[in-house]
Motif scaffolding. Structure first.
Motif, PDB file in Angstrom:
ATOM      1  N   ALA A 194      -2.795  58.461 -14.059  1.00 36.51           N
ATOM      2  CA  ALA A 194      -2.119  57.205 -13.765  1.00 36.51           C
ATOM      3  C   ALA A 194      -0.887  57.061 -14.646  1.00 36.51           C
ATOM      4  O   ALA A 194      -0.946  57.277 -15.861  1.00 36.51           O
ATOM      5  CB  ALA A 194      -3.067  56.033 -13.977  1.00 36.51           C
ATOM      6  N   VAL A 195       0.220  56.690 -14.049  1.00 39.62           N
ATOM      7  CA  VAL A 195       1.472  56.538 -14.780  1.00 39.62           C
ATOM      8  C   VAL A 195       1.588  55.135 -15.369  1.00 39.62           C
ATOM      9  O   VAL A 195       2.142  54.960 -16.453  1.00 39.62           O
ATOM     10  CB  VAL A 195       2.668  56.831 -13.844  1.00 39.62           C
ATOM     11  N   LEU A 196       1.054  54.133 -14.673  1.00 37.05           N
ATOM     12  CA  LEU A 196       1.170  52.744 -15.110  1.00 37.05           C
ATOM     13  C   LEU A 196      -0.208  52.146 -15.387  1.00 37.05           C
ATOM     14  O   LEU A 196      -1.217  52.647 -14.874  1.00 37.05           O
ATOM     15  CB  LEU A 196       1.873  51.916 -14.028  1.00 37.05           C
ATOM     16  N   PRO A 197      -0.275  51.079 -16.172  1.00 39.93           N
ATOM     17  CA  PRO A 197      -1.555  50.373 -16.361  1.00 39.93           C
ATOM     18  C   PRO A 197      -2.034  49.820 -15.015  1.00 39.93           C
ATOM     19  O   PRO A 197      -1.236  49.620 -14.094  1.00 39.93           O
ATOM     20  CB  PRO A 197      -1.205  49.243 -17.333  1.00 39.93           C
ATOM     21  N   PRO A 198      -3.335  49.551 -14.872  1.00 39.58           N
ATOM     22  CA  PRO A 198      -3.838  48.968 -13.624  1.00 39.58           C
ATOM     23  C   PRO A 198      -3.098  47.683 -13.281  1.00 39.58           C
ATOM     24  O   PRO A 198      -2.780  46.882 -14.151  1.00 39.58           O
ATOM     25  CB  PRO A 198      -5.317  48.692 -13.933  1.00 39.58           C
ATOM     26  N   ASN A 199      -2.825  47.518 -12.011  1.00 39.09           N
ATOM     27  CA  ASN A 199      -2.065  46.362 -11.548  1.00 39.09           C
ATOM     28  C   ASN A 199      -2.843  45.677 -10.427  1.00 39.09           C
ATOM     29  O   ASN A 199      -2.967  46.218  -9.331  1.00 39.09           O
ATOM     30  CB  ASN A 199      -0.687  46.806 -11.041  1.00 39.09           C
ATOM     31  N   GLY A 200      -3.372  44.505 -10.721  1.00 40.09           N
ATOM     32  CA  GLY A 200      -4.159  43.783  -9.736  1.00 40.09           C
ATOM     33  C   GLY A 200      -3.378  43.427  -8.487  1.00 40.09           C
ATOM     34  O   GLY A 200      -3.950  43.270  -7.407  1.00 40.09           O
ATOM     35  N   ASP A 201      -2.054  43.313  -8.621  1.00 36.43           N
ATOM     36  CA  ASP A 201      -1.233  42.980  -7.455  1.00 36.43           C
ATOM     37  C   ASP A 201      -1.187  44.125  -6.452  1.00 36.43           C
ATOM     38  O   ASP A 201      -0.777  43.929  -5.311  1.00 36.43           O
ATOM     39  CB  ASP A 201       0.195  42.633  -7.885  1.00 36.43           C
ATOM     40  N   VAL A 232      -8.900  47.824  -2.116  1.00 36.02           N
ATOM     41  CA  VAL A 232      -8.396  49.187  -2.245  1.00 36.02           C
ATOM     42  C   VAL A 232      -7.250  49.166  -3.248  1.00 36.02           C
ATOM     43  O   VAL A 232      -6.185  48.606  -2.976  1.00 36.02           O
ATOM     44  CB  VAL A 232      -7.910  49.734  -0.894  1.00 36.02           C
ATOM     45  N   GLY A 233      -7.485  49.732  -4.432  1.00 34.65           N
ATOM     46  CA  GLY A 233      -6.471  49.718  -5.477  1.00 34.65           C
ATOM     47  C   GLY A 233      -5.570  50.937  -5.428  1.00 34.65           C
ATOM     48  O   GLY A 233      -5.986  52.016  -5.020  1.00 34.65           O
ATOM     49  N   PHE A 234      -4.329  50.759  -5.872  1.00 29.98           N
ATOM     50  CA  PHE A 234      -3.349  51.847  -5.923  1.00 29.98           C
ATOM     51  C   PHE A 234      -2.677  51.868  -7.296  1.00 29.98           C
ATOM     52  O   PHE A 234      -2.628  50.859  -8.004  1.00 29.98           O
ATOM     53  CB  PHE A 234      -2.271  51.667  -4.845  1.00 29.98           C
ATOM     54  N   ASN A 235      -2.151  53.037  -7.645  1.00 34.83           N
ATOM     55  CA  ASN A 235      -1.288  53.181  -8.804  1.00 34.83           C
ATOM     56  C   ASN A 235      -0.356  54.343  -8.481  1.00 34.83           C
ATOM     57  O   ASN A 235      -0.518  55.020  -7.463  1.00 34.83           O
ATOM     58  CB  ASN A 235      -2.105  53.475 -10.067  1.00 34.83           C
ATOM     59  N   ILE A 236       0.644  54.541  -9.330  1.00 32.65           N
ATOM     60  CA  ILE A 236       1.436  55.756  -9.168  1.00 32.65           C
ATOM     61  C   ILE A 236       0.841  56.810 -10.093  1.00 32.65           C
ATOM     62  O   ILE A 236       0.549  56.554 -11.256  1.00 32.65           O
ATOM     63  CB  ILE A 236       2.941  55.542  -9.444  1.00 32.65           C
TER      64      ILE A 236
END
Length: 293
Positions: free
Chosen positions: A250-257, A161-165
């Motif tokens: 999306a405000v930021l690039p995808p982040n695997g963390d 389950v991925g998240f971003n701002i």
């Protein structure tokens, strides 16, 4: 111990809360229900219930009895369904416990399950605590983060389950978009309470968001999402939900963390029952491709 009838009676009293309700469900007289409980308590050598004006409450011993009785009833019902052979629909209820981000991912699976089994009710409990499957609190749990390691649990990977701002069009119209990941000054955020908790983005919040930049904080994920949709602030939203909308950016690039592993959890005693296997089939077949591992 040879008290299956009494055990079944006690299970229904615990499940329904009163002798009257259990008697009606089982087609017994109230006196018979009370006698079954007395016989079972005498055989066990301890009280199963605390009796009070509003009904019956389980003792510690009673919780163990309920766990045994519930598993026995589930297995007997499953056996009866298999013996009938021609029976094509599952009846009764199936209980799921999930985290909020999984809700939208599961509705397609539940709709298909219900279409095939309209006599089986689906109960969903949304919360962060892993239900005690060994006590029958749920048939299937969907959890995220560290893999559950209970020796009696059957655990399989659901996906990430991925998240971003994300910023909503309403927010962007008022405040614009951050120009780059370091351009957060002057922006307002919708954040979970206690960011030092288990969330994978807690450290990012601590490093990038000062207290006076928080427009709204909340413990409930759905309420936070609604606040982001209203344009109150930039906030964390699941990637799957965001992709289904045309008004989030999306405000930021995808982040695997920030991709949290998801797990499907069942109890070994009920894992192979027809009811659980049917729901698992629909859950796995309805998982979006990008979540599959």
């Amino acid at each position: 111990m040879d008290k299956w009838t009494e055990l079944r009676t006690a299970y229904h009293v615990a499940k329904l809360g009163t002798v009257s309700a259990a008697a009606e469900t089982l087609g017994l007289h109230r006196a018979t229900v009370n006698r079954h409980i007395d016989v079972l308590e005498a055989d066990i050598g301890g009280k199963i219930f605390i009796r009070h004006a509003r009904g019956y409450t389980l003792t510690e011993i009673g919780h163990d009895v309920l766990r045994v009785a519930q598993k026995a009833e589930e297995l007997i019902e499953d056996l009866a369904g298999r013996v009938q052979g021609g029976k094509t629909q599952i009846e009764g209820e199936i209980k799921l416990t999930i985290l909020a981000p999984f809700a939208r991912l599961l509705m397609g699976a539940i709709a298909e399950f219900r279409s095939e089994n309209p006599q089986c009710r689906v109960d969903i409990d949304v919360g962060e605590d892993l239900a005690r499957l060994e006590y029958g609190e749920a048939h299937i749990a969907l959890r995220a983060g560290r893999k559950p390691e209970h020796p009696d649990y059957v655990v399989s990977k659901f996906g990430n389950v991925g998240f971003n701002i994300y910023a909503h069009n309403r927010y962007i119209a008022r405040h614009g978009m951050p120009a780059d990941p370091g351009d957060m000054a002057g922006h307002r955020f919708v954040l979970p309470m206690a960011p030092e908790s288990r969330s994978p983005f807690a450290s990012w919040i601590k490093e990038n968001v000062k207290p006076d930049m928080i427009a709204l904080s909340c413990r409930d994920l759905w309420a936070m999402e609604e606040a982001v949709f209203a344009g109150i602030g930039i906030g964390f939203v699941g990637d799957q939900l965001a992709r289904g909308r045309g008004d989030l950016h999306a405000v930021l690039p995808p982040n695997g963390d920030w991709a949290v592993p998801g797990w499907i959890v069942t109890h070994v005693d009920l894992h192979r029952t027809e009811k659980v296997q049917a729901m698992l089939k629909y859950i796995k077949s309805n998982s979006p491709p990008e979540l599959m591992v």
